[in-house]
Structure formats: structure tokens, C-alpha cells
Design a protein around this motif. Sequence first.
Motif, PDB file in Angstrom:
ATOM      1  N   ILE A  63      53.563  17.180  24.972  1.00 36.27           N
ATOM      2  CA  ILE A  63      52.183  17.018  24.498  1.00 36.27           C
ATOM      3  C   ILE A  63      51.611  18.360  24.013  1.00 36.27           C
ATOM      4  O   ILE A  63      51.070  18.422  22.912  1.00 36.27           O
ATOM      5  CB  ILE A  63      51.302  16.380  25.600  1.00 36.27           C
ATOM      6  CG1 ILE A  63      51.787  14.964  25.926  1.00 36.27           C
ATOM      7  CG2 ILE A  63      49.834  16.397  25.210  1.00 36.27           C
ATOM      8  CD1 ILE A  63      51.742  13.971  24.784  1.00 36.27           C
ATOM      9  N   PRO A  64      51.737  19.461  24.770  1.00 35.37           N
ATOM     10  CA  PRO A  64      51.207  20.734  24.272  1.00 35.37           C
ATOM     11  C   PRO A  64      51.838  21.165  22.937  1.00 35.37           C
ATOM     12  O   PRO A  64      51.145  21.701  22.068  1.00 35.37           O
ATOM     13  CB  PRO A  64      51.530  21.732  25.385  1.00 35.37           C
ATOM     14  CG  PRO A  64      51.617  20.901  26.621  1.00 35.37           C
ATOM     15  CD  PRO A  64      52.210  19.593  26.162  1.00 35.37           C
ATOM     16  N   ASN A  65      53.147  20.936  22.777  1.00 33.10           N
ATOM     17  CA  ASN A  65      53.797  21.314  21.513  1.00 33.10           C
ATOM     18  C   ASN A  65      53.316  20.462  20.349  1.00 33.10           C
ATOM     19  O   ASN A  65      53.124  20.965  19.241  1.00 33.10           O
ATOM     20  CB  ASN A  65      55.313  21.240  21.633  1.00 33.10           C
ATOM     21  CG  ASN A  65      55.883  22.415  22.405  1.00 33.10           C
ATOM     22  OD1 ASN A  65      55.226  23.450  22.566  1.00 33.10           O
ATOM     23  ND2 ASN A  65      57.084  22.258  22.913  1.00 33.10           N
ATOM     24  N   ILE A  66      53.120  19.175  20.592  1.00 32.64           N
ATOM     25  CA  ILE A  66      52.605  18.305  19.528  1.00 32.64           C
ATOM     26  C   ILE A  66      51.204  18.762  19.136  1.00 32.64           C
ATOM     27  O   ILE A  66      50.871  18.832  17.952  1.00 32.64           O
ATOM     28  CB  ILE A  66      52.595  16.828  19.968  1.00 32.64           C
ATOM     29  CG1 ILE A  66      54.012  16.342  20.268  1.00 32.64           C
ATOM     30  CG2 ILE A  66      51.965  15.948  18.874  1.00 32.64           C
ATOM     31  CD1 ILE A  66      54.060  14.995  20.993  1.00 32.64           C
ATOM     32  N   GLU A  67      50.380  19.086  20.129  1.00 28.58           N
ATOM     33  CA  GLU A  67      49.019  19.540  19.843  1.00 28.58           C
ATOM     34  C   GLU A  67      49.028  20.855  19.055  1.00 28.58           C
ATOM     35  O   GLU A  67      48.200  21.058  18.164  1.00 28.58           O
ATOM     36  CB  GLU A  67      48.215  19.675  21.131  1.00 28.58           C
ATOM     37  CG  GLU A  67      47.891  18.333  21.740  1.00 28.58           C
ATOM     38  CD  GLU A  67      47.192  18.397  23.084  1.00 28.58           C
ATOM     39  OE1 GLU A  67      46.646  17.365  23.497  1.00 28.58           O
ATOM     40  OE2 GLU A  67      47.191  19.480  23.727  1.00 28.58           O
TER      41      GLU A  67
END
Length: 181
Positions: A63-67
Motif C-alpha cells: 500500500i505505501p509503495n502504491i501510494e
Amino acid sequence: AKAANCSIGQVSKVKNFLSNQSLLTQTEEGIMISDPKILMQQWAQTYNSVEDEKIGCYSLDSIPNIEKKIAKMKEDIGVDCILTGFSGGSRYQPVVRYQRIHALIDINDLEKAIHYLGLKKVDTGANVVFIIQYNKCVTSYSNIIHGNLIASPVQIYLDSMAIKSRGEELAETILEREICK
């Protein structure tokens, strides 16, 4: 009218509606909402009674990488994607953990975003949910927080009220600490 990008006539209709609902107070400085909590709760019920067009996608990425990729997307390919729901709300008030990104996007940018982010459309098990913007007003008062474009607290409240599993908890926190502060 200028702030809401609508006609004076529309503002007058909204003012009359709110006045008839006893949600406005007239003061020497102008008008103000007399009970913002009740207004927001009623608005959320109406807003969420019509199903948004949502496209579920999946990525193996965190999730952090997608964001982070969503934040870079504007610079790289010119696509705006505005975090809302848990993703956006946690930027204002980090009170819940989340495993799904909710983001507002223009329908014309959807396929470019899916391709850029390396996502796959899915019917179940989505960890990225794109909410198609029905109108440009959903982008009003967006903010950049930690590099991401984040929806306004009002928009996040409305979107979070429709999310099961702690969405209402986040929405109520946003209402208390950001909207009615």
C-alpha cells in the motif's frame, strides 16, 4: 458562488433548503451552519444513497509503495489521482489501519492510471479502489500532504461513511477533529 464554482441562484436554493431544514443561523457577519454534525450526517446519507462507479484493482505491491506511485503519477504522466477514504483520512487523522486504497479519478484517466500503476482489474479482493469523479466538485479544497494529493476533509467524511469495517469510525474522527474543530 465563486468558492463553490456555481451560480448565485444555486447558492440561493441551497441557502433556502438549509434554512427550511433549520440548519442555518443568520448573524450580523452573515450566515453560518447551526449544526454541522447533523448537516454532515444527513449529507452522507443522501450522498451514499447513490452508488458511485467504483473500479476494483489489485497489485502485489505494498500500500505505501502504491501510494508513492500515485503521488508521482501526476509528474510522470499528467494524471491526477486524489486519495480519499482510509488513504486520505489517515493523512489528516491516523486512527485506523487500512489495506485498501480509495482514490478519486477522472474516468478519462482511469486506464492510464491502471497501466502506470501496474494494476489488474478484479471483481473481488481489490486493494485499490478507484472512485470515478461524478463532478469536479469532489476535488474542491484538496490538499497535498506527504506528497500525495488528498481530498478535503468533507469529501473524505462522505466517502468514508460508505466504507464498511471502520469507515464510520474514521469519518466521525474527521468530522470531530477536522470539520467541526
